[in-house]
Design a protein around this motif. Sequence first.
Motif, PDB file in Angstrom:
ATOM      1  N   GLY A  83       0.830  -1.195   0.000  1.00  0.00           N
ATOM      2  CA  GLY A  83       0.000   0.000   0.000  1.00  0.00           C
ATOM      3  C   GLY A  83       0.868   1.249   0.000  1.00  0.00           C
ATOM      4  N   GLY A  84       0.223   2.377  -0.182  1.00  0.00           N
ATOM      5  CA  GLY A  84       0.963   3.629  -0.201  1.00  0.00           C
ATOM      6  C   GLY A  84       1.752   3.797  -1.486  1.00  0.00           C
ATOM      7  N   ASP A  85       2.663   4.746  -1.468  1.00  0.00           N
ATOM      8  CA  ASP A  85       3.494   5.064  -2.624  1.00  0.00           C
ATOM      9  C   ASP A  85       4.699   4.129  -2.623  1.00  0.00           C
ATOM     10  OD1 ASP A  85       5.225   6.075  -4.491  1.00  0.00           O
ATOM     11  OD2 ASP A  85       5.059   8.161  -3.825  1.00  0.00           O
ATOM     12  N   PRO A  86       4.792   3.213  -3.595  1.00  0.00           N
ATOM     13  CA  PRO A  86       5.910   2.264  -3.599  1.00  0.00           C
ATOM     14  C   PRO A  86       7.276   2.934  -3.710  1.00  0.00           C
ATOM     15  CG  PRO A  86       4.658   2.151  -5.656  1.00  0.00           C
ATOM     16  CD  PRO A  86       3.858   2.991  -4.706  1.00  0.00           C
ATOM     17  N   VAL A  87       7.328   4.061  -4.392  1.00  0.00           N
ATOM     18  CA  VAL A  87       8.599   4.782  -4.504  1.00  0.00           C
ATOM     19  C   VAL A  87       9.016   5.325  -3.141  1.00  0.00           C
ATOM     20  CG1 VAL A  87       9.764   6.765  -5.537  1.00  0.00           C
ATOM     21  CG2 VAL A  87       8.208   5.368  -6.920  1.00  0.00           C
ATOM     22  N   GLN A  88       8.040   5.855  -2.408  1.00  0.00           N
ATOM     23  CA  GLN A  88       8.298   6.395  -1.080  1.00  0.00           C
ATOM     24  C   GLN A  88       8.769   5.293  -0.126  1.00  0.00           C
ATOM     25  OE1 GLN A  88       4.879   7.810   1.412  1.00  0.00           O
ATOM     26  NE2 GLN A  88       5.774   9.814   1.030  1.00  0.00           N
ATOM     27  N   VAL A  89       8.097   4.161  -0.167  1.00  0.00           N
ATOM     28  CA  VAL A  89       8.465   3.039   0.693  1.00  0.00           C
ATOM     29  C   VAL A  89       9.853   2.523   0.328  1.00  0.00           C
ATOM     30  CG1 VAL A  89       7.883   0.679   1.358  1.00  0.00           C
ATOM     31  CG2 VAL A  89       6.068   2.387   1.137  1.00  0.00           C
ATOM     32  N   ALA A  90      10.144   2.429  -0.958  1.00  0.00           N
ATOM     33  CA  ALA A  90      11.458   1.962  -1.408  1.00  0.00           C
ATOM     34  C   ALA A  90      12.556   2.922  -0.962  1.00  0.00           C
ATOM     35  CB  ALA A  90      11.478   1.806  -2.931  1.00  0.00           C
ATOM     36  N   ARG A  91      12.273   4.217  -1.007  1.00  0.00           N
ATOM     37  CA  ARG A  91      13.248   5.210  -0.553  1.00  0.00           C
ATOM     38  C   ARG A  91      13.506   5.068   0.945  1.00  0.00           C
ATOM     39  NH1 ARG A  91      10.846   9.575  -2.186  1.00  0.00           N
ATOM     40  NH2 ARG A  91       9.928  10.173  -0.184  1.00  0.00           N
ATOM     41  N   HIS A  92      12.439   4.833   1.694  1.00  0.00           N
ATOM     42  CA  HIS A  92      12.547   4.626   3.138  1.00  0.00           C
ATOM     43  C   HIS A  92      13.453   3.417   3.412  1.00  0.00           C
ATOM     44  CE1 HIS A  92      10.114   4.212   7.170  1.00  0.00           C
ATOM     45  NE2 HIS A  92      11.406   4.127   7.359  1.00  0.00           N
ATOM     46  N   ALA A  93      13.232   2.315   2.697  1.00  0.00           N
ATOM     47  CA  ALA A  93      14.038   1.109   2.885  1.00  0.00           C
ATOM     48  C   ALA A  93      15.502   1.369   2.535  1.00  0.00           C
ATOM     49  CB  ALA A  93      13.488  -0.031   2.026  1.00  0.00           C
ATOM     50  N   ALA A  94      15.739   2.113   1.454  1.00  0.00           N
ATOM     51  CA  ALA A  94      17.109   2.415   1.042  1.00  0.00           C
ATOM     52  C   ALA A  94      17.818   3.281   2.076  1.00  0.00           C
ATOM     53  CB  ALA A  94      17.103   3.106  -0.320  1.00  0.00           C
ATOM     54  N   GLU A  95      17.086   4.241   2.639  1.00  0.00           N
ATOM     55  CA  GLU A  95      17.671   5.091   3.679  1.00  0.00           C
ATOM     56  C   GLU A  95      18.063   4.257   4.890  1.00  0.00           C
ATOM     57  OE1 GLU A  95      15.357   9.318   2.770  1.00  0.00           O
ATOM     58  OE2 GLU A  95      14.481   7.888   4.172  1.00  0.00           O
ATOM     59  N   GLU A  96      17.170   3.362   5.300  1.00  0.00           N
ATOM     60  CA  GLU A  96      17.474   2.537   6.465  1.00  0.00           C
ATOM     61  C   GLU A  96      18.652   1.604   6.191  1.00  0.00           C
ATOM     62  OE1 GLU A  96      16.402   3.046   9.377  1.00  0.00           O
ATOM     63  OE2 GLU A  96      14.900   4.523   8.785  1.00  0.00           O
ATOM     64  N   ARG A  97      18.752   1.106   4.977  1.00  0.00           N
ATOM     65  CA  ARG A  97      19.891   0.237   4.648  1.00  0.00           C
ATOM     66  C   ARG A  97      21.200   1.012   4.748  1.00  0.00           C
ATOM     67  NH1 ARG A  97      17.735  -1.576   0.642  1.00  0.00           N
ATOM     68  NH2 ARG A  97      16.864  -3.464   1.562  1.00  0.00           N
ATOM     69  N   SER A  98      21.179   2.267   4.362  1.00  0.00           N
ATOM     70  CA  SER A  98      22.402   3.081   4.442  1.00  0.00           C
ATOM     71  C   SER A  98      22.772   3.407   5.887  1.00  0.00           C
ATOM     72  CB  SER A  98      22.224   4.376   3.640  1.00  0.00           C
ATOM     73  OG  SER A  98      21.364   5.289   4.309  1.00  0.00           O
ATOM     74  N   HIS A  99      21.813   3.252   6.804  1.00  0.00           N
ATOM     75  CA  HIS A  99      22.082   3.588   8.201  1.00  0.00           C
ATOM     76  C   HIS A  99      22.747   2.455   8.970  1.00  0.00           C
ATOM     77  CE1 HIS A  99      18.611   6.719   7.884  1.00  0.00           C
ATOM     78  NE2 HIS A  99      19.704   7.097   7.277  1.00  0.00           N
ATOM     79  N   VAL A 100      22.860   1.288   8.363  1.00  0.00           N
ATOM     80  CA  VAL A 100      23.584   0.188   9.006  1.00  0.00           C
ATOM     81  C   VAL A 100      25.023   0.625   9.278  1.00  0.00           C
ATOM     82  CG1 VAL A 100      24.476  -2.157   8.680  1.00  0.00           C
ATOM     83  CG2 VAL A 100      22.118  -1.595   8.001  1.00  0.00           C
ATOM     84  N   GLU A 101      25.617   1.331   8.333  1.00  0.00           N
ATOM     85  CA  GLU A 101      26.990   1.818   8.503  1.00  0.00           C
ATOM     86  C   GLU A 101      27.069   2.841   9.638  1.00  0.00           C
ATOM     87  OE1 GLU A 101      30.575   4.059   5.979  1.00  0.00           O
ATOM     88  OE2 GLU A 101      28.691   3.511   4.997  1.00  0.00           O
ATOM     89  N   LEU A 102      26.052   3.688   9.762  1.00  0.00           N
ATOM     90  CA  LEU A 102      26.041   4.669  10.850  1.00  0.00           C
ATOM     91  C   LEU A 102      25.965   3.968  12.206  1.00  0.00           C
ATOM     92  CD1 LEU A 102      23.656   7.485   9.529  1.00  0.00           C
ATOM     93  CD2 LEU A 102      26.158   7.354   9.401  1.00  0.00           C
ATOM     94  N   TRP A 103      25.199   2.875  12.249  1.00  0.00           N
ATOM     95  CA  TRP A 103      25.113   2.124  13.511  1.00  0.00           C
ATOM     96  C   TRP A 103      26.477   1.516  13.871  1.00  0.00           C
ATOM     97  CZ3 TRP A 103      21.854   2.304  17.293  1.00  0.00           C
ATOM     98  CH2 TRP A 103      21.929   1.340  18.306  1.00  0.00           C
TER      99      TRP A 103
END
Length: 198
Positions: free
Chosen positions: A56-76
């Motif tokens: 549901g929702g905007d698939p592009v928005q959800v995909a961007r959210h997932a990509a942002e979180e994946r990039s935060h693994v390095e920050l952790w």
Amino acid sequence: MDETLDGVTARWNLLEHSFYQRWTEGTLTCDELCDYVLQYAHVVRAVPAWLEQVRGGDPVQVARHAAEERSHVELWEKFGNALGLSSEAIRLARANAATKELMQRGDELAAQGDAAAVVWALEQQTPAVAGAKLAGLSTFYGISPQTGAEYFAVHQHLDVEHSAELRELCRDGSDKAAAAMSEALWNLLTAVEAAPPA
């Protein structure tokens, strides 16, 4: 729906957990912080996969959210590095029983169509919690966003938007999934605090 989701947040208010209270008071040991990094790293790595199951929702928005979180693994990992942990140690750390339970709940609920509620439960309280953590890290542990705490600085603001987006995608009954995840996260903190000194 909104009232029941708000009720979940009120019931499992993470800032009322003794682990986070001690964090803001500067009374956590380095071993406790390191154990937290090792355990919560499993969650940080799982969030993008759970987001990929959101429907549901905007698939592009959800995909961007997932990509942002994946990039935060390095920050952790950088946060763990600031505490003296190697990136390899963070990646290879074994999950304790409470962390395994959280991961299992997240996987099962996401597979059942509640992925939005799973991640919402983790992100809804993050802005307030991240702000409190940043203050504690700076005041008592000498760690700033520039020296290892960037993960919290980013999430303090980003998860305001992220949690609002996910809340719109929650459905009837999502409060049950959110409550299950919130309880599991609470139990993870309790397990870290109860662990014997390394």
